[in-house]
Scaffold this active site. Structure first.
Site, PDB file in Angstrom:
ATOM      1  N   LYS A   1      -4.025   1.417  13.998  1.00 18.63           N
ATOM      2  CA  LYS A   1      -4.187  -0.072  13.707  1.00 18.63           C
ATOM      3  C   LYS A   1      -3.062  -0.968  14.762  1.00 18.63           C
ATOM      4  O   LYS A   1      -3.553  -1.571  15.437  1.00 18.63           O
ATOM      5  CB  LYS A   1      -4.255  -0.616  12.348  1.00 18.63           C
TER       6      LYS A   1
ATOM      7  N   GLN B   1      -3.078  -1.571   3.412  1.00 12.21           N
ATOM      8  CA  GLN B   1      -3.796  -0.129   3.776  1.00 12.21           C
ATOM      9  C   GLN B   1      -4.083   0.438   2.095  1.00 12.21           C
ATOM     10  O   GLN B   1      -2.968   0.666   1.387  1.00 12.21           O
ATOM     11  CB  GLN B   1      -2.774   0.769   4.495  1.00 12.21           C
TER      12      GLN B   1
ATOM     13  N   ASP C   1      -9.728  -7.107   6.343  1.00 17.39           N
ATOM     14  CA  ASP C   1     -10.572  -6.173   5.952  1.00 17.39           C
ATOM     15  C   ASP C   1     -11.843  -6.282   4.998  1.00 17.39           C
ATOM     16  O   ASP C   1     -12.830  -5.431   5.045  1.00 17.39           O
ATOM     17  CB  ASP C   1      -9.707  -5.089   4.875  1.00 17.39           C
TER      18      ASP C   1
END
Ligand code: NAD
Length: 293
Positions: free
Chosen positions: A52, A96, A119
């Protein structure tokens, strides 16, 4: 058979994002900035976060990686998120998953400012998605939609069967594919671990999305000839012949299913890359939300 190649599709998304960033820089404005929080030393999480960050660099975004030990206190993490929420130079915040057991995932997700929730997991963003409002969409199903768009897969009026109902993949996928969108308008069946006759239902799918996390569990006998297959699953399987000691398997038995499908995503090189593309698109969207007066 068309290979729904995530390398091609994500490269095209990234190229367009890079052009957007170039325009921002030309105006002497700062580029979008993503903050990623990584806790502990989970190998898969390390790999995901590293790609990412690398992808941010490729499109010209700024990124900041914040790392904590596995033992970090929940309060320390939540305080850091609040600090990032209040930092006007941060546009997107990503924590994460999975988190260590002593940290409550819902608390973490709900602490992120919904406008910075790249997200797309915050209940406000999930609610907006359900209502068809403009929002930050969970990156993996968003990536699948970008994949369908890139390869111009005809979805209108098709029967889409999704296996898996998680908040991060299956459920938002079912909402997107059933929504009135260019690559939506499907009739959707959402299957899960209590679905009887999974084989029979899968065989009726024009579009089959496998997101159950059971490697190679979707075999040719479950697939209608000519179906479009989207394999979201990623499982690490030990493999001593590989330098890193593992290889990645999808939920679909690729070779036998590819032989009868009209289109299929590979693993690796499919949905995983599109998830990053979705995240990057969300980061630009969050930047636009956060820099708008
Ligand atoms: P999860 O464990 O939260 O959800 C799995 C879902 O599958 C559940 O809803 C469960 O009911 C259903 N399921 C399990 N076994 C089943 C069965 N035998 N029949 C029918 N349904 C069954 O998993 P998740 O987080 O949604 O992830 C699913 C898979 O996708 C995993 O392999 C994960 O690693 C992968 N994943 C990939 C990406 C990517 O970028 N490609 C992103 C997220 C998750």
């Amino acid at each position: 058979m068309i290979l729904l190649d995530g390398k091609l599709a994500s490269a095209s998304v990234k190229e367009n994002l890079k052009k957007e960033v170039d325009k921002i820089i030309e105006k002497n404005l700062r580029p979008p900035h993503l903050a990623a929080i990584l806790i502990g030393n989970n190998g898969a999480s390390e790999t995901y976060v590293a790609s990412k960050i690398k992808s941010c660099k490729e499109v010209g975004f700024t990124s900041t990686l914040i790392r904590y030990e596995e033992s970090v206190l929940e309060k320390v993490l939540l305080d850091k998120i609040l600090e990032l929420n209040n930092d006007p130079t941060i546009d997107g915040i990503l924590v994460q998953l999975p988190l260590p057991k002593h940290i409550v995932e819902t608390k973490v997700i709900e602490t992120i400012n919904p406008k910075k929730d790249v997200d797309g997991f915050h209940p406000i963003n999930a609610g907006k998605l359900v209502q068809g409002l403009e929002t930050l969409i969970p990156a993996t199903p968003y990536g699948v939609m970008l994949m369908l768009e890139h390869f111009n897969v005809d979805t209108k009026g098709k029967h889409a069967v999704i296996i898996g109902r998680s908040n991060i993949v299956g459920r938002p996928m079912s909402i997107l594919l059933s929504s009135n969108l260019l690559h939506g308008n499907c009739t959707v069946t959402l299957c899960h671990s209590h679905t009887p006759d999974l084989i029979e239902i899968c065989k009726q799918a024009d579009i089959l999305v496998a997101a159950l996390g059971k490697p190679e569990s979707i075999t040719a006998k479950m697939v209608k000839p000519g179906a479009v297959i989207i394999d979201v699953g990623i499982t690490r399987i030990d493999d001593n012949t590989k330098k890193n000691g593992y290889r990645l398997k999808g939920d679909v038995k690729f070779d036998e299913v590819a032989a009868i499908a009209s289109a299929i995503t590979p693993v690796p090189g499919g949905v995983g890359l599109m998830t990053i593309a979705g995240l990057l698109k969300n980061t630009l969207k969050a930047y636009q939300l956060n820099t708008k007066n």
